[in-house]
Motif scaffolding. Structure first.
Motif, short mmCIF file in Angstrom:
data_model
loop_
_atom_site.label_atom_id
_atom_site.label_comp_id
_atom_site.label_asym_id
_atom_site.label_seq_id
_atom_site.Cartn_x
_atom_site.Cartn_y
_atom_site.Cartn_z
N ALA A 112 7.04 59.77 41.20
CA ALA A 112 6.35 60.20 42.43
C ALA A 112 7.09 61.36 43.08
CB ALA A 112 6.22 59.02 43.40
N LEU A 113 8.42 61.32 43.07
CA LEU A 113 9.19 62.44 43.63
C LEU A 113 8.95 63.71 42.84
CD1 LEU A 113 11.36 63.53 45.60
CD2 LEU A 113 13.06 62.89 43.87
N LYS A 114 9.00 63.60 41.52
CA LYS A 114 8.78 64.77 40.66
C LYS A 114 7.38 65.36 40.92
CE LYS A 114 9.39 66.06 35.83
NZ LYS A 114 9.74 65.55 34.50
N GLN A 115 6.40 64.51 41.02
CA GLN A 115 5.03 64.95 41.30
C GLN A 115 4.95 65.66 42.66
OE1 GLN A 115 1.34 62.39 42.63
NE2 GLN A 115 1.84 61.94 40.48
N ALA A 116 5.58 65.07 43.67
CA ALA A 116 5.52 65.63 45.02
C ALA A 116 6.22 66.98 45.11
CB ALA A 116 6.15 64.66 46.01
N LEU A 117 7.26 67.19 44.33
CA LEU A 117 8.01 68.46 44.37
C LEU A 117 7.29 69.59 43.65
CD1 LEU A 117 11.64 67.16 43.86
CD2 LEU A 117 10.74 68.35 45.87
N GLY A 118 6.37 69.26 42.74
CA GLY A 118 5.61 70.30 42.05
C GLY A 118 6.51 71.31 41.37
N ASP A 119 6.31 72.59 41.66
CA ASP A 119 7.09 73.65 41.00
C ASP A 119 8.44 73.89 41.67
OD1 ASP A 119 6.43 75.00 43.33
OD2 ASP A 119 5.00 76.35 42.36
N LYS A 120 8.73 73.15 42.74
CA LYS A 120 10.02 73.19 43.44
C LYS A 120 10.27 74.50 44.17
CE LYS A 120 12.02 70.06 40.03
NZ LYS A 120 11.15 70.30 38.88
N LYS A 121 9.25 75.29 44.39
CA LYS A 121 9.43 76.56 45.10
C LYS A 121 9.93 76.33 46.51
CE LYS A 121 6.17 79.49 42.62
NZ LYS A 121 4.89 80.20 42.67
N GLY A 122 10.95 77.11 46.87
CA GLY A 122 11.46 77.12 48.23
C GLY A 122 12.44 76.04 48.61
N ILE A 123 12.70 75.07 47.72
CA ILE A 123 13.62 73.98 48.11
C ILE A 123 15.07 74.47 48.05
CG2 ILE A 123 12.03 72.18 47.34
CD1 ILE A 123 13.94 71.75 44.90
N ARG A 124 15.94 73.71 48.72
CA ARG A 124 17.37 74.05 48.71
C ARG A 124 18.01 73.70 47.36
NH1 ARG A 124 18.83 75.71 53.64
NH2 ARG A 124 17.60 74.98 55.41
N ARG A 125 17.52 72.72 46.67
CA ARG A 125 17.89 72.30 45.32
C ARG A 125 19.17 71.48 45.24
NH1 ARG A 125 18.93 76.00 39.86
NH2 ARG A 125 19.95 74.33 38.70
N TYR A 126 20.26 71.94 45.77
CA TYR A 126 21.55 71.24 45.68
C TYR A 126 21.89 70.57 47.01
CZ TYR A 126 22.51 74.19 41.60
OH TYR A 126 22.46 74.83 40.39
N ALA A 127 22.58 69.45 46.94
CA ALA A 127 23.11 68.83 48.16
C ALA A 127 24.17 67.80 47.78
CB ALA A 127 22.00 68.16 48.95
N ASP A 128 25.05 67.55 48.73
CA ASP A 128 26.03 66.48 48.55
C ASP A 128 26.35 65.89 49.91
OD1 ASP A 128 28.93 67.61 49.46
OD2 ASP A 128 27.69 69.21 48.63
N VAL A 129 26.85 64.66 49.88
CA VAL A 129 27.17 63.96 51.12
C VAL A 129 28.27 62.94 50.83
CG1 VAL A 129 25.43 62.16 50.81
CG2 VAL A 129 26.16 62.74 53.11
N HIS A 130 29.14 62.74 51.81
CA HIS A 130 30.07 61.61 51.80
C HIS A 130 29.51 60.62 52.82
CE1 HIS A 130 32.82 64.38 49.79
NE2 HIS A 130 33.52 63.32 49.45
N LEU A 131 29.24 59.41 52.35
CA LEU A 131 28.58 58.42 53.21
C LEU A 131 29.53 57.25 53.48
CD1 LEU A 131 26.62 56.00 54.05
CD2 LEU A 131 25.64 58.27 54.38
N PRO A 132 30.00 57.11 54.72
CA PRO A 132 30.84 55.97 55.07
C PRO A 132 30.00 54.77 55.47
CG PRO A 132 30.73 57.49 56.92
CD PRO A 132 29.90 58.09 55.82
N MET A 133 30.43 53.61 55.07
CA MET A 133 29.82 52.35 55.50
C MET A 133 30.96 51.38 55.74
SD MET A 133 26.90 50.77 55.97
CE MET A 133 26.55 49.06 56.35
N ASP A 134 31.41 51.31 56.97
CA ASP A 134 32.58 50.51 57.33
C ASP A 134 33.77 50.89 56.43
OD1 ASP A 134 30.95 49.43 59.24
OD2 ASP A 134 30.69 47.51 58.25
N GLU A 135 34.26 49.96 55.62
CA GLU A 135 35.47 50.23 54.81
C GLU A 135 35.17 51.01 53.53
OE1 GLU A 135 33.64 47.45 52.18
OE2 GLU A 135 33.61 47.61 54.35
N THR A 136 33.90 51.31 53.29
CA THR A 136 33.46 51.93 52.04
C THR A 136 33.14 53.41 52.25
OG1 THR A 136 32.55 49.85 51.24
CG2 THR A 136 31.66 51.85 50.25
#
Length: 195
Positions: free
Chosen positions: A77-101
């Protein structure tokens, strides 16, 4: 509107998924697997992708088929929704804290599916949910969506927190990567001209 809708039926599962990428994070989730419902709820909320998932699966056997097949359908569904991917940022990263994790998630909406999953759980179950199914979901999702996905839990003790940091990290990174970048001017973010 960037949206995707997938219906997937096998002898093990009957799944319907709908995603609206530019949503508000609304979630309508019913998989028959309580902990997984919780993970998909927070995925929707933190990605701001309106997410509808209905799964009827063979949970009398175990939760494996329901979780894995939902990952496949969500990726498609994600692949379908993105279509040809024109205009997207493409790359991303995040550090996600969850209490001690703390979990790091980095992704590339590349069309080249790959998963690196470096997360270990100190418990085999969260309630009745098998922790090994977290990786199964990420594998199915990455392969079907056509994304390169790296997930690494740098440290953590509580299995619930570890799983939640993985799903929230995916949501937050995906939110950034699929965002339309006005500076791209509708171009595909690749020197090849296609992703």
């Amino acid at each position: 509107m960037r949206s995707g809708e997938v219906k997937r039926r096998t002898n093990e599962t009957d799944i319907a998924v709908k995603l609206v990428l530019d949503g508000t994070g609304k979630a309508e989730i019913s998989t028959g697997v309580g902990f997984f419902d919780h993970m998909l709820d927070l995925f929707a909320r933190h990605s701001l992708i309106d997410t509808t998932v209905t799964v009827k699966g063979d949970t009398h056997i175990d939760d494996h088929h329901s979780v894995e097949d939902a990952g496949i359908a969500l990726g498609e569904a994600l692949k379908q929704a993105l279509g040809d991917k024109k205009g997207i940022r493409r790359y991303a990263d995040v550090h996600l804290p969850m209490d001690e994790t703390l979990t790091r998630v980095a992704l590339d909406v590349s069309g080249r599916p790959f998963l690196v999953f470096r997360t270990e759980f100190k418990a085999e179950k969260i309630g009745t949910f098998d922790t090994e199914l977290v990786r199964e979901f990420f594998q199915a999702f990455a392969m079907s969506a056509g994304i390169t996905l790296h997930v690494e839990t740098l440290y953590g003790d509580n299995a619930h927190h570890i799983a939640e940091s993985c799903f929230k990290g995916l949501a937050r990174a995906l939110r950034q990567a699929i965002e339309v970048d006005p500076r791209e001017g509708g171009r595909v973010p690749s020197t090849k001209g296609a992703l």
